[in-house]
Design a protein around this motif. Structure first.
Motif, PDB file in Angstrom:
ATOM      1  N   UNK A 128       0.846  -1.190   0.000  1.00 23.06           N
ATOM      2  CA  UNK A 128       0.000   0.000   0.000  1.00 23.06           C
ATOM      3  C   UNK A 128       0.886   1.246   0.000  1.00 23.06           C
ATOM      4  N   UNK A 172       1.097   4.894   0.904  1.00 19.82           N
ATOM      5  CA  UNK A 172       0.336   5.826   1.726  1.00 19.82           C
ATOM      6  C   UNK A 172       0.352   7.230   1.134  1.00 19.82           C
ATOM      7  N   UNK A 173      -0.476   8.091   1.687  1.00 17.95           N
ATOM      8  CA  UNK A 173      -0.663   9.430   1.125  1.00 17.95           C
ATOM      9  C   UNK A 173       0.622  10.251   1.122  1.00 17.95           C
ATOM     10  N   UNK A 174       1.551   9.932   2.015  1.00 22.54           N
ATOM     11  CA  UNK A 174       2.803  10.692   2.065  1.00 22.54           C
ATOM     12  C   UNK A 174       3.934   9.972   1.321  1.00 22.54           C
ATOM     13  N   UNK A 178       5.060   7.031   1.888  1.00 20.19           N
ATOM     14  CA  UNK A 178       5.593   5.878   2.620  1.00 20.19           C
ATOM     15  C   UNK A 178       4.798   4.649   2.199  1.00 20.19           C
ATOM     16  N   UNK A 179       5.333   3.499   2.535  1.00 20.59           N
ATOM     17  CA  UNK A 179       4.751   2.268   2.014  1.00 20.59           C
ATOM     18  C   UNK A 179       4.493   1.287   3.154  1.00 20.59           C
ATOM     19  N   UNK A 180       3.319   0.699   3.140  1.00 18.66           N
ATOM     20  CA  UNK A 180       2.986  -0.356   4.079  1.00 18.66           C
ATOM     21  C   UNK A 180       2.956  -1.681   3.323  1.00 18.66           C
ATOM     22  N   UNK A 218      11.361   3.910   4.844  1.00 16.32           N
ATOM     23  CA  UNK A 218      10.075   4.404   4.332  1.00 16.32           C
ATOM     24  C   UNK A 218       9.087   3.263   4.114  1.00 16.32           C
ATOM     25  N   UNK A 264       7.178   0.030   5.833  1.00 15.73           N
ATOM     26  CA  UNK A 264       6.882  -0.614   7.108  1.00 15.73           C
ATOM     27  C   UNK A 264       6.111  -1.907   6.859  1.00 15.73           C
ATOM     28  N   UNK A 273       0.361  11.869  -3.365  1.00 18.21           N
ATOM     29  CA  UNK A 273      -0.347  13.064  -2.910  1.00 18.21           C
ATOM     30  C   UNK A 273      -1.546  13.374  -3.804  1.00 18.21           C
ATOM     31  N   UNK A 305      -7.805   6.972  -7.271  1.00 18.99           N
ATOM     32  CA  UNK A 305      -8.038   6.366  -5.957  1.00 18.99           C
ATOM     33  C   UNK A 305      -6.755   5.882  -5.321  1.00 18.99           C
ATOM     34  N   UNK A 306      -6.905   5.171  -4.228  1.00 20.12           N
ATOM     35  CA  UNK A 306      -5.741   4.709  -3.467  1.00 20.12           C
ATOM     36  C   UNK A 306      -4.823   3.823  -4.322  1.00 20.12           C
ATOM     37  N   UNK A 337      -2.569   0.694  -4.301  1.00 22.39           N
ATOM     38  CA  UNK A 337      -2.247  -0.552  -3.610  1.00 22.39           C
ATOM     39  C   UNK A 337      -2.144  -1.659  -4.640  1.00 22.39           C
TER      40      UNK A 337
END
Lengths: 763, 763
Positions: free
Chosen positions: B468, B470-472, B474-476, B505, B507, B588, B595-596, B598
């Motif tokens: 995923x 993320x909005x900033x 960074x990555x999940x 960056x 996680x 951003x 959309x998101x 992922x």
């Protein structure tokens, strides 16, 4: 694929028990305050006793040395957010303001504004520590009411607010944060053309969402910054985004886990506690839990705006309204951001006015920053306009339903805010109202009937969904939106429908921020719409995977298989002869056909459809006490497609119940120094069961063609008409027009007394 | 994409701190027993005091009436699992046996076998309730040792075991569950051709994995069946699958949440407690927590097999082994399923024998059912064969490294179990051993050096991964395998490498069973291989999404963008001139571009590569006490590609440490009645720091071309050679060959005494 043909549906439209229902009624569900962690501390917040004051100094030394206290924080512990970084992505809130609302900097702007926070080994020690924090204030003049705050001479809350939305840009700061304006046609010419023009002024008080569960969170910040946030909110991704920015953390370092939520109604689309618990946890090296008291909820979380709304309507004798104008002045509380724009849009949107002007003012004052409250802003403007239309109808002696049939929005018409209507069900709600049993009931003395309509535009936006087919053919659906109104049920139903399996074989889960792609908050009546679109697409993707896997099992081409009624079949005679395979059969072999069967979808859902509603309210007024009893209430609403009719009805009933509270009883009572005098449910009176009849819900289904099942948002518009419906019913019963909310017994009694002064004298 | 070129790597091959490291060293990490839930009860288990007995009756009445007791369960509370439903999907275990192992039916088969369980409001009450449960037994004759259990006259554990793998199918039941056999060439002819034939018999005792964390779980079954399981295991999906079958629940009704795991080593690839806690929770209506004591871990969880292995080798004078035969007899414990097949395969696999035969027996006996233990089965067979090769080398006066250079497996050769080797690094480990500093060290009196090699085949299988953004920016990374050996780090590193962003960056998160698609357990050295393949593919999918989003932002075709070094660029001159966009810039704007962002991937990973290793061990024998001190130890292993070299080294060091314990000290001591006499770490002696030198790890990297980064499994093979390496070193030091594990001081002293009886007399 489209599932708009209602007759073909097996699951959607039925009424299964919601998946979270049993846990919630048996007390097993875990809400924000139910979470614990080993080594957890308790956080408490020191709040301003003043409505407006300069913070001269804060001394935390004594508090820090109290045994059991592990951390004390003040504004100095938070990073400053520059104006450039105050907005992120599509998020509607100003993060700089949110940060300053979480912890005051330099000035306190309302009674209850946080100035410090403490984490200690017990709640009692934390409370004691609060008393040891010494804050020196220089009290400033405060301003509570919207028109007072707009005055040139008003005390200024901020020195950096220069009214937006007007030209030229003002040179002096003021409390007016923004002016919004929508216009259509020539309103001046319209009024000149009118046979009758009326002008009225309506006022409302701030009201609170009244969610049962106070805000609560538990935050654990590891020594390396990796963070877990459990909290009750309308959006775990919102919690993650706002906390990360306010605390200066990478988003990936925060895992936000949604607790069950005991009501939000918009009030939990923002955060208050998480950044404080984060900083206390970071400083103490321990998990920190903060739970608000009800008093804190009232003093320091956002109600909706109190407002002044001036309406002017001009009509022909035949009932055609030829000009409409409204001026809306909304309290924003301590920081800009009242929902005045929605108030402007939604009130006017019900009507097809040829000439219309609406102007809104967003005004800061020394109250808690307002928060979203169900159809934010719309009920206030609609109370005014729907009351005024009723006044006009009475003056013209035209049936109020007829007034709306004549002037109401229809497909193809253009609203004042510029949108052109398609596929709207407003006129159908009027037809259904006219045809309803309710309208056939005769009224008795002191009884009256009120009609009011409402509009809410509903939201779409970002949603993610995953559909996992388990080894036994059961299905797990993971979504990213907290379930407030039964969305677990609606998600599972849509997936069950698409996969053609029983509802009970599908289990929905609200995932944390690492379990699913980004999903916008539960709000704007968006979840069943946008989330439903995402789960439908994910289920359809799963079907494509299932077809491929069956093809592998049969050793034929994937083109040679088809999906029908929950099974994969060989397609046509040439594909070969095979027994059809259901989910369980394919899932049992998934390891050998390519691995686990899952599909995830991320969308930014477009195509949300407007929600229109018409309410009928019968009241009986007790002339002795001024008490208004709601005799009967019917809400008729275009719901697009009721995925789960019971929860749609529940949304309608809940919205009406809150609207009746707003209409009759709820208000914040402040003393002259800006101190809230009724911060509890004993003195802030929300309706209880005995105050309400069974609210009848009539569902009109005009499917939204841009949603696979035709859904449109349903959760918010039910709160829009009740205040006017009740006011109009009181006017019908008494001939008295109440234009100031709440229409509480003292006010109605005063109005009755004013009309019949002899009676007062006689008593 | 392939990332096999090591010189191009930025992140893979470096040594960042593992993402779970700080929480683990600061004590913040939550293991199985750390979880709590509101209203939680404590579960305790009543266990058999007999090694073999018929259960005549169980009376729970008194226990049920003890105040505070909320539920008592016995076998009667569990559904029976038919033989047809005993296996699911690719899972290796017999669920019917697992169910009967969790709770005995009719008979108890080992001391510690559960017969009932209790849930009460406190652990003390639960303990008291256990004493109130009356169980009447008819004690049966028991059998503990493998050859005794194989005897015709042995007491039978089960009446339904008819030896599998032999023809004709036996008519009488026995304790021999299965016979496995692998053959190559003509072993009889081979022995005839040999100049020297030796035959030896080796024996081993069961040893326990010795994980620090005893089994623990917390299970909450809702009134509607929806269930949460927190537990420490090697696979949350395994816990879900097995619990659902054993308890008769739909998989979708169970959410299995992985706690941190305090060691597993194979011993937590199965379940013991979850079904009991499930049934206690279901019956009591409350969450139930069960935590094993260390004593319970020893008495009732699976160690690996004790065994008898007979080896016969025939060689030419030049060292070429022309025939090899081994007979392996493994204890399975109370139910079938010893790892004898792996024992047969792995020992032989090190060598390119022209003629070979290996036969294995899986034999039940009255001990706890064996469980997987790091390279299950391989160390036992390898101890025998690697000792015997050493004996042969000594008889032939050939350097043991040379023996392996002559006879060792090479690319293109065919193993006894039928596989043809490709891309194996075995010979390179021998080269590195020969070149090592270790081999240059001279030995002193009473010191000796042993060489042994090992093989483990490593596993692939099903894994899911989600990435995923993320909005900033960074990555999940969400994966479905518990992190035992640092896999969070390796997953995040591979994703960071693919996305070309700093490790910090990214996680990684180990998701619960609703947070990610199905993922097989952490075991078989599969996670960095299969999980790494999945996260790599997911990251690559994300890059495709990023390219599309950049194309939307630039309003050009997605074909006209390219990905390079962590950024999207316009591809070629015709694409237009745009500033390259990194993840943060694209993230951003993601809401507006679709959309998101992922991507999720599900795979069944194929192409795991074999792991070969060679160990060098120096010992010093104290002739007075028989104590063996490990002076120096070097492990040389083909690791394919070390994603995170420190954790590869850690795996090697850990495997060696466990192997040394197995070699020198660890054993189960039973009395004549089948009662375990040393169920605790005071009496069951695992090596501690002072027992071990710093173990040197030499990493050989022969990349696995079927993995994007070249990884092959590394976690298990390090435990394969140590027992033989130590035995060979002892033989080198003393001239004495110890063939019975453990080679504890009393045994070595006895062997020394036997050789020098005069010394005994002199003392």
């Amino acid at each position: 694929m489209s599932y708009l043909d209602k007759t073909a549906l097996q699951v959607v439209g039925t009424r299964p028990i919601r998946p979270d229902g049993v846990d919630k009624v048996t007390g097993r569900a875990n809400f924000g305050a139910d979470m614990t962690m080993p080594g957890m501390l308790w956080g408490r917040i020191k709040r301003s006793p003043h409505a407006h004051a300069r913070i001269v100094s804060i001394n935390t030394e004594k508090a820090q040395t109290l045994p059991g206290v592990r951390a004390v924080i003040t504004r100095a512990d938070f990073p400053d957010i520059t104006p450039e970084r105050a907005h992120i992505g599509a998020a509607p809130h100003n993060l700089r303001d949110m940060s300053l609302n979480c912890m005051a900097k330099g000035k306190v702007l309302y009674e209850g504004h946080p100035v410090a926070a403490v984490a200690a080994t017990s709640p009692l020690i934390a409370e004691q520590a609060l008393d040891l924090i010494e804050v020196e204030y220089e009290v400033l003049q405060h301003v509570m009411d919207v028109e007072a705050a707009m005055a040139e001479t008003a005390p200024l809350l901020h020195d950096n607010i220069f009214t937006a939305g007007i030209e030229p840009k003002p040179e002096k700061p003021s409390n007016i944060a923004k002016v919004v304006r929508f216009a259509k046609g020539d309103v001046k010419a319209g009024f000149e053309e009118a046979d009758l023009v009326i002008e009225r002024r309506y006022t409302t008080k701030p009201v609170h969402q009244g969610y049962i569960e106070p805000h609560a969170c538990l935050v654990s910040v590891g020594a390396d910054g990796q963070t877990i946030i459990y909290s009750s909110s309308q959006g775990q991704f919102m919690v993650r985004a706002y906390t990360s920015r306010i605390c200066g953390a990478d988003i990936a370092n925060i895992r936000a886990i949604p607790a069950e939520i005991g009501g939000g109604f918009g009030g939990k689309t923002i955060i208050y506690l998480e950044p404080l618990a984060y900083m206390l946890s970071k400083k103490s090296g321990r998990p920190v839990k903060i739970v608000m008291s009800r008093e804190e909820v009232f003093r320091a979380t956002g109600p909706t705006s109190g407002a002044v709304v001036e309406v002017k309507l001009g009509a022909k004798r035949d009932g055609h309204i030829v000009a409409a104008q409204s001026i809306l002045k909304y309290q924003a509380g301590a920081f800009p951001g009242s929902p005045v724009q929605q108030g402007c849009i939604c009130a006017m949107a019900v009507y097809d006015f040829p000439n219309a002007l609406t102007v809104g003012y967003d005004v800061v004052c020394n109250r808690p920053k307002v928060a979203a409250y169900r159809a934010p802003g719309a009920p206030i403007g609609s109370f005014a306009l729907e009351s005024c239309v009723d006044e006009l109808a009475r003056e013209l002696r035209i049936d109020p339903l007829r007034m709306r049939e004549i002037n109401g929005a229809k497909d193809g018409a253009k609203a004042t805010h510029g949108i052109t209507w398609v596929n709207i069900g407003y006129q159908k709600t009027l037809e259904a109202a006219r045809a309803s049993q309710h309208m056939k009931v005769a009224l008795k003395p002191n009884q009256g009937r009120g009609i009011a309509s409402g509009y809410w535009h509903n939201a779409g936006g970002e949603s993610s969904a995953a559909v996992h087919v388990n080894e036994d053919g059961t299905v797990t659906v993971t979504e990213g939106h907290p379930d407030i109104g039964g969305s677990r049920a609606s998600m599972a139903m849509m997936v069950a429908e698409v996969l053609h399996i029983p509802f009970e074989r599908v289990r929905p889960v609200v995932g944390d921020t690492t379990a699913i792609g980004f999903s916008a908050s539960t709000g704007g009546s968006r979840v069943t719409f946008a989330g439903g679109m995402a789960v439908t697409q994910a289920a359809e993707k799963v079907i494509e995977v299932l077809k491929k896997r069956a093809a592998v099992m049969w050793e034929i081409s994937a083109d040679a298989v088809e999906w029908k009624d929950g099974k994969v079949y060989p397609a046509g005679l040439n594909a070969g002869t095979f027994e059809p395979l259901d989910l369980a059969a394919i899932a049992a072999r998934s390891a050998r056909t390519g691995g686990p069967i899952s599909a995830e979808v991320q969308i930014n859902a477009q195509g949300q459809a407007p929600g229109f509603t018409t309410h009928i309210c019968d009241v009986e007024v007790d002339p002795e006490t001024g008490h208004v009893k709601i005799l009967r209430y019917t809400a008729i609403q275009d719901v697009g497609r009721a995925i789960h009719p019971s929860y749609v009805e529940g949304q309608m009933q809940g919205g009406v119940a809150q609207g009746i509270g707003w209409a009759l009883n709820e208000e914040y009572v402040y003393d002259q120094d800006g101190h809230l005098e009724n911060p509890g449910f004993l003195d802030y009176r929300v309706p209880v069961c005995s105050d309400l009849p069974m609210i009848e819900a009539i569902l009109i289904e005009v499917p939204n063609p841009r949603h696979p099942f035709g859904a449109r948002g349903v959760g918010e518009v039910p709160i829009v008409p009740p205040m006017a419906a009740v006011a109009n019913a009181i006017a019908d019963a008494t001939g008295l027009r109440l234009r100031d909310l709440p229409m509480s017994p003292p006010k109605l009694r005063a109005a009755l007394d004013e009309r019949e002064p002899t009676r007062v004298a006689a008593e």
